[in-house]
Enzyme design. Structure first.
Site, PDB file in Angstrom:
ATOM      1  N   ARG A  69      35.420  40.044  47.928  1.00  0.00           N
ATOM      2  CA  ARG A  69      35.447  40.534  49.313  1.00  0.00           C
ATOM      3  C   ARG A  69      34.095  41.104  49.736  1.00  0.00           C
ATOM      4  O   ARG A  69      33.657  40.920  50.880  1.00  0.00           O
ATOM      5  CB  ARG A  69      36.536  41.600  49.451  1.00  0.00           C
ATOM      6  CG  ARG A  69      36.690  42.104  50.878  1.00  0.00           C
ATOM      7  CD  ARG A  69      37.913  42.981  51.026  1.00  0.00           C
ATOM      8  NE  ARG A  69      38.151  43.316  52.422  1.00  0.00           N
ATOM      9  CZ  ARG A  69      38.271  44.557  52.871  1.00  0.00           C
ATOM     10  NH1 ARG A  69      38.179  45.574  52.036  1.00  0.00           N
ATOM     11  NH2 ARG A  69      38.477  44.774  54.155  1.00  0.00           N
ATOM     12  N   HIS A  73      31.933  40.276  53.086  1.00  0.00           N
ATOM     13  CA  HIS A  73      31.510  41.319  54.029  1.00  0.00           C
ATOM     14  C   HIS A  73      29.992  41.466  54.085  1.00  0.00           C
ATOM     15  O   HIS A  73      29.463  42.019  55.049  1.00  0.00           O
ATOM     16  CB  HIS A  73      32.177  42.657  53.676  1.00  0.00           C
ATOM     17  CG  HIS A  73      33.606  42.731  54.114  1.00  0.00           C
ATOM     18  ND1 HIS A  73      34.234  43.908  54.451  1.00  0.00           N
ATOM     19  CD2 HIS A  73      34.531  41.755  54.297  1.00  0.00           C
ATOM     20  CE1 HIS A  73      35.486  43.662  54.807  1.00  0.00           C
ATOM     21  NE2 HIS A  73      35.696  42.358  54.706  1.00  0.00           N
ATOM     22  N   ASN A 101      34.906  48.413  56.318  1.00  0.00           N
ATOM     23  CA  ASN A 101      34.483  48.731  54.947  1.00  0.00           C
ATOM     24  C   ASN A 101      34.914  50.122  54.483  1.00  0.00           C
ATOM     25  O   ASN A 101      35.188  50.330  53.299  1.00  0.00           O
ATOM     26  CB  ASN A 101      32.956  48.635  54.833  1.00  0.00           C
ATOM     27  CG  ASN A 101      32.448  47.228  55.035  1.00  0.00           C
ATOM     28  OD1 ASN A 101      33.147  46.255  54.736  1.00  0.00           O
ATOM     29  ND2 ASN A 101      31.237  47.109  55.569  1.00  0.00           N
ATOM     30  N   HIS A 200      42.417  35.501  49.565  1.00  0.00           N
ATOM     31  CA  HIS A 200      43.533  36.459  49.500  1.00  0.00           C
ATOM     32  C   HIS A 200      44.551  36.083  48.425  1.00  0.00           C
ATOM     33  O   HIS A 200      45.612  36.691  48.344  1.00  0.00           O
ATOM     34  CB  HIS A 200      44.187  36.602  50.878  1.00  0.00           C
ATOM     35  CG  HIS A 200      43.343  37.380  51.845  1.00  0.00           C
ATOM     36  ND1 HIS A 200      43.695  37.627  53.149  1.00  0.00           N
ATOM     37  CD2 HIS A 200      42.120  37.975  51.682  1.00  0.00           C
ATOM     38  CE1 HIS A 200      42.751  38.329  53.744  1.00  0.00           C
ATOM     39  NE2 HIS A 200      41.772  38.552  52.882  1.00  0.00           N
TER      40      HIS A 200
HETATM   41  C1  HEM Z   1      40.128  35.448  57.690  1.00  0.00           C
HETATM   42  C2  HEM Z   1      39.763  36.666  57.991  1.00  0.00           C
HETATM   43  C3  HEM Z   1      39.983  37.828  57.067  1.00  0.00           C
HETATM   44  C4  HEM Z   1      40.573  39.001  57.385  1.00  0.00           C
HETATM   45  C5  HEM Z   1      41.104  39.408  58.731  1.00  0.00           C
HETATM   46  C6  HEM Z   1      40.602  39.793  56.175  1.00  0.00           C
HETATM   47  C7  HEM Z   1      41.104  41.072  56.098  1.00  0.00           C
HETATM   48  C8  HEM Z   1      41.332  41.756  54.917  1.00  0.00           C
HETATM   49  C9  HEM Z   1      41.962  43.030  54.817  1.00  0.00           C
HETATM   50  C10 HEM Z   1      42.467  43.860  55.990  1.00  0.00           C
HETATM   51  C11 HEM Z   1      42.026  43.348  53.514  1.00  0.00           C
HETATM   52  C12 HEM Z   1      42.647  44.611  52.907  1.00  0.00           C
HETATM   53  C13 HEM Z   1      41.646  45.750  52.970  1.00  0.00           C
HETATM   54  C14 HEM Z   1      42.278  47.085  52.724  1.00  0.00           C
HETATM   55  O1  HEM Z   1      43.450  47.254  53.058  1.00  0.00           O
HETATM   56  O2  HEM Z   1      41.582  47.979  52.185  1.00  0.00           O
HETATM   57  C15 HEM Z   1      41.427  42.278  52.771  1.00  0.00           C
HETATM   58  C16 HEM Z   1      41.314  42.241  51.406  1.00  0.00           C
HETATM   59  C17 HEM Z   1      40.682  41.238  50.728  1.00  0.00           C
HETATM   60  N1  HEM Z   1      39.981  40.198  51.280  1.00  0.00           N
HETATM   61 FE1  HEM Z   1      40.041  39.606  53.193  1.00  0.00          FE
HETATM   62  N2  HEM Z   1      40.044  39.089  55.157  1.00  0.00           N
HETATM   63  C18 HEM Z   1      39.640  37.885  55.650  1.00  0.00           C
HETATM   64  C19 HEM Z   1      38.955  36.908  54.954  1.00  0.00           C
HETATM   65  C20 HEM Z   1      38.561  37.007  53.650  1.00  0.00           C
HETATM   66  C21 HEM Z   1      37.633  36.126  52.985  1.00  0.00           C
HETATM   67  C22 HEM Z   1      36.894  34.981  53.667  1.00  0.00           C
HETATM   68  C23 HEM Z   1      37.551  36.534  51.694  1.00  0.00           C
HETATM   69  C24 HEM Z   1      36.724  35.968  50.575  1.00  0.00           C
HETATM   70  C25 HEM Z   1      36.500  34.680  50.422  1.00  0.00           C
HETATM   71  C26 HEM Z   1      38.424  37.672  51.555  1.00  0.00           C
HETATM   72  C27 HEM Z   1      38.667  38.328  50.377  1.00  0.00           C
HETATM   73  C28 HEM Z   1      39.473  39.442  50.265  1.00  0.00           C
HETATM   74  C29 HEM Z   1      39.892  39.986  48.988  1.00  0.00           C
HETATM   75  C30 HEM Z   1      39.598  39.399  47.617  1.00  0.00           C
HETATM   76  C31 HEM Z   1      40.637  41.151  49.277  1.00  0.00           C
HETATM   77  C32 HEM Z   1      41.250  42.127  48.270  1.00  0.00           C
HETATM   78  C33 HEM Z   1      40.184  43.167  47.926  1.00  0.00           C
HETATM   79  C34 HEM Z   1      40.608  44.206  46.904  1.00  0.00           C
HETATM   80  O3  HEM Z   1      41.730  44.166  46.387  1.00  0.00           O
HETATM   81  O4  HEM Z   1      39.774  45.103  46.637  1.00  0.00           O
HETATM   82  N3  HEM Z   1      38.988  37.953  52.765  1.00  0.00           N
HETATM   83  N4  HEM Z   1      40.988  41.327  53.662  1.00  0.00           N
END
Ligand code: HEM
Ligand SMILES: *[C@@H]1O[C@H](CO)[C@@H](O)[C@H](O)[C@H]1NC(C)=O
Length: 325
Positions: A69, A73, A101, A200
């Protein structure tokens, strides 16, 4: 048995080679970066990052998700320039406290530690932006996902932008049209977007990011799934309580897409990819074929990694990823 796909524009050629491990490998041509950029100046780089990520994931499995992530970002905010790694100070406002973030992005210390190890072997040579790009690939590989050759040669920013982080990163409440536009603004296609959203398949989200969806009676959601998620995400309070983003949150697989088909997307933005719109067919393909997802994800990660890199004499090679030189 090792399968290797070499992707050149739209032509894919499959090769078979003999090996002990089953592995998937992808590579693609990049506009300005080069996979051999540090071949003579830091030949141990990939091994050092691999080892650092192995230790970090052994200490905490979720770190694979967090590093993946972090790369997203970084790249979406003025390009893959390690701007997200810069810490705030009395005289500097960076991106770490931008809304997407703050209290959410994590893993900065892992990259800082890997940088320290890289500096020991190759002082002043390797950018933090490139370390993050390799670390994200390792996060995927070490979680069971595909591998690919990471184009290198990025340099590190001397600036960061809190406002760009808040305007350019997509919101978990965004609809399909908005999501598509946010990716298109970065030169990424709808296919890249849907494949990358498959990130995800790893990690967790906080209750505050998915509450409105699981309490929305008219949402396109499996009611059993909604009830299960409500148990650890009350209608008010418990904002930081975590839920997995898919049913196999430590394993890089195509479960995320199967979950979407079963109306078990956690975020509104997840389920938007399978809600009667343009991405439904692709979600079905990824759900049916992990290999197709792996191939497109690898390609999309290279595409995302190519967003506006600083090259040549632009930017700098930071000594410490957390501060400009
Ligand atoms: C399509 C648009 C996207 C949105 C709206 C989005 C939004 C989010 C949100 C809201 C979270 C949870 C954050 C939290 O609650 O603290 C999250 C987690 C995550 N996102 Fe996305 N995301 C998107 C795309 C992506 C992309 C492109 C990647 C990587 C290729 C990605 C990888 C991750 C990962 C791996 C997590 C888990 C992080 C952790 O457990 O520490 N996301 N994302
Ligand atoms: C609930 O879901 C419906 C259908 O997707 C949507 O139109 C509405 O805006 C949602 N309400 C909230 C409060 O999110």
């Amino acid at each position: 048995m090792a399968l290797m796909f070499k992707l050149k524009f739209l032509n894919a050629k499959a090769l078979c080679a003999v090996g002990f491990l089953f592995a998937l490998s992808f590579s693609a041509t990049s506009a300005q970066l080069s996979s051999t950029f540090y071949a003579t100046t830091c030949p141990t780089l990939e091994n050092t990052v691999r080892t650092g990520m192995r230790q970090a994931i052994r200490a905490e499995v979720r770190m694979a998700a967090s590093i993946l992530r972090l790369f997203f970002h970084d790249c979406f905010v003025n390009g893959c320039d390690a701007s997200i790694l810069l810490v705030d100070s009395a005289t500097f406002t960076g991106e770490q406290n931008a809304l997407p973030n703050k209290n959410s992005a994590r893993g900065y210390g892992v990259i800082d530690n890997i940088k320290t190890d890289v500096e020991k072997a190759c002082p002043g040579v390797v950018s933090c932006a490139d370390i993050l790009a390799i670390a994200a690939r390792e996060a995927v590989v070490q979680s069971g996902g595909p591998t690919w050759t990471v184009p290198l040669g990025r340099r590190d920013a001397r600036t960061a932008s809190k406002s760009a982080a808040e305007s350019d990163l997509p919101s978990p409440f965004a609809d399909l049209a908005t999501l598509t536009a946010k990716f298109s603004n970065k030169g990424l296609s709808a296919t890249d977007m849907t494949a990358l959203s498959g990130g995800h398949t790893l990690g967790f989200a906080q209750c505050s990011a998915f509450r409105t969806r699981i309490y929305n009676a008219t949402a396109n959601i499996d009611p059993t799934f909604a009830t299960t998620r409500q148990a650890n995400c009350p209608a008010s309070g418990g904002d930081t309580n975590l839920a997995p983003l898919d049913g196999t949150q430590s394993r890089f697989d195509n479960r995320y897409f199967t979950d979407l088909i079963n109306k078990r997307g956690l975020l509104i933005s997840d389920q938007e990819l399978f809600n009667g719109g343009s991405q439904d067919a692709l979600v079905r393909r990824y759900s049916a074929s992990p290999l197709t997802f792996f191939r497109d994800f690898a390609t999309a990660m290279i595409n995302m990694g190519n967003i506006s890199p600083l090259t040549g004499t632009n930017g700098e090679i930071r000594k410490n990823c957390a501060v400009v030189n």
